[in-house]
Enzyme design. Sequence first.
Site, mmCIF file in Angstrom:
data_model
loop_
_atom_site.group_PDB
_atom_site.id
_atom_site.type_symbol
_atom_site.label_atom_id
_atom_site.label_comp_id
_atom_site.label_asym_id
_atom_site.label_seq_id
_atom_site.Cartn_x
_atom_site.Cartn_y
_atom_site.Cartn_z
ATOM 1 N N LYS A 138 71.182 -77.806 -15.995
ATOM 2 C CA LYS A 138 69.761 -77.495 -15.768
ATOM 3 C C LYS A 138 69.133 -78.589 -14.914
ATOM 4 O O LYS A 138 69.442 -79.781 -15.100
ATOM 5 C CB LYS A 138 69.056 -77.389 -17.119
ATOM 6 N N SER A 142 63.071 -71.505 -20.794
ATOM 7 C CA SER A 142 62.981 -71.984 -19.432
ATOM 8 C C SER A 142 64.349 -72.241 -18.774
ATOM 9 O O SER A 142 64.424 -72.362 -17.553
ATOM 10 C CB SER A 142 62.179 -73.285 -19.399
ATOM 11 N N SER A 179 63.998 -72.829 -25.287
ATOM 12 C CA SER A 179 64.506 -72.649 -23.918
ATOM 13 C C SER A 179 66.013 -72.579 -23.756
ATOM 14 O O SER A 179 66.487 -72.271 -22.659
ATOM 15 C CB SER A 179 63.973 -73.753 -23.015
#
Length: 486
Positions: A79, A154, A178
């Site tokens: 990420k 997210s 997330s």
Amino acid sequence: MELYNLTLTEIAKKIKDREVSIKDVLDSTFKRIDEVEGKVDAFITITREEAYKEAEKLQQRLDSGEDIGVLGGVPIAIKDNICTNGIKTTCASKMLENFVPIYDATVITKLKEAGAIIIGKTNMDEFAMGSSTESSYIKKTKNPWNLEKVPGGSSGGSAVTVSGEMAFAALGSDTGGSIRQPASYCSVVGLKPTYGLVSRFGLIAYASSLDQIGPFTKNVEDAALMLNVISGYDKHDTTSANIEKKDYTKFLVNDISNMKIGVPHEFVKDGVNEDVKASYNNAIKTLENAGAKIVDIDLEYAKYSLATYYIIATAEASSNLGRYDGIRYGFRAEEFNDLEDLYNKSRTEGFGEEVKKRIMLGTYVLSSGYYDAYYKRAQQVRTLIIENFKKAFEKCDAIIIPTAPNTAFKFGEKTENPLEMYLEDIYTVPVNIAGLPGISVPGGFDRDNMPIGIQFISNSFEEEKLIKIAYTFEKNTNFNVEKPNI
Ligand code: GLN
């Protein structure tokens, strides 16, 4: 069958046994990325060249008889809010669009020590604020199960790299869901560890008392292996827990016959999509048939989690994001009159709408006239929620709950009404509020063939229980075997 179809554990073994070369594995992975990435837009940066260089070095070491680690030669995606030395780390924000860290996050150091190869940085909601990856400044990531729908967020990009088989595993971060929610929307395994089990050093902070890094994988076995690699004490993180390291792969056993699983009936009564509810009820039956004892529990304060979360998370975010002032690093406005104007313009132009909304909300709840009414009250409710869980765990080993009340939705469907978007986190945020570990595993499909996730929650530092239950559930259902047609 292509190499990229294998699981992390399988591919690591093939490399170690010299059945395939690391270059073969990268070729297969990048072939897949070239086929699929144009459709799903999961990556912000792809580090193809660096990956091949790393592969060569690792192969040489392997060929000379060295042990290159449990993830030796395996491609992994990260990420884009986790710092990678020399590789752009943008947080999907204009503010950090050109930020290149000069150090690795601890989890990256650990992955590299275990022999993993980083193949790229993945798309996300800006500064990890969101539940759909739509607030990214860079691009919109699509759900491989239906390209008109969001992947969740997210950490949407990371979930998609694993679901679309472009990486054998990925790292995400979970502040209020997330990792687990996009895992659920994309039919992969997503694990949010206990607060303090995995170092946050090098994770760009959103809400420091809630953030944790964790893995996305194709199955539970791989999740256990990833957790083995990334967990452990780190002197660079003052909230890192100095406890003995466990080998989570020892708990990959299909046996939950002496375990008690708690069902919070009241909490899942309303607002849950019919198909999700049906899968949830089936999941409870599956565990009961596998020999677990099902017990009723009451999480009476959990319904206040969302309100509590959006006060605490925004308060911490407003403080954490104060550092982006246009001076030290990050975006700087080109024209300004004086220092005040420089701050103002840099932040106005550098941050997106969602981030600005949260900074304002957080500043408001911390302001002197409102601190007691909002922030202090939220902290008190946080304590009640923690105690609620403590009491529940006197009656059971783990809790079963849906990961999200709905399946993936269409782009734009919830952007007009942020409260609806925030509601997608109703079943994930209580876990962060209480610092507990949670895992989302594939739990079925709705009538439109969109994935449904089932979540298990245990007491702090009892990830082994989650691994055991999730593994048993997976072995008795096999939903993770289904792949998106992309
Ligand atoms: N969707 C939640 C939020 O917007 C959680 C995000 C996260 O876990 N990073 O804050």
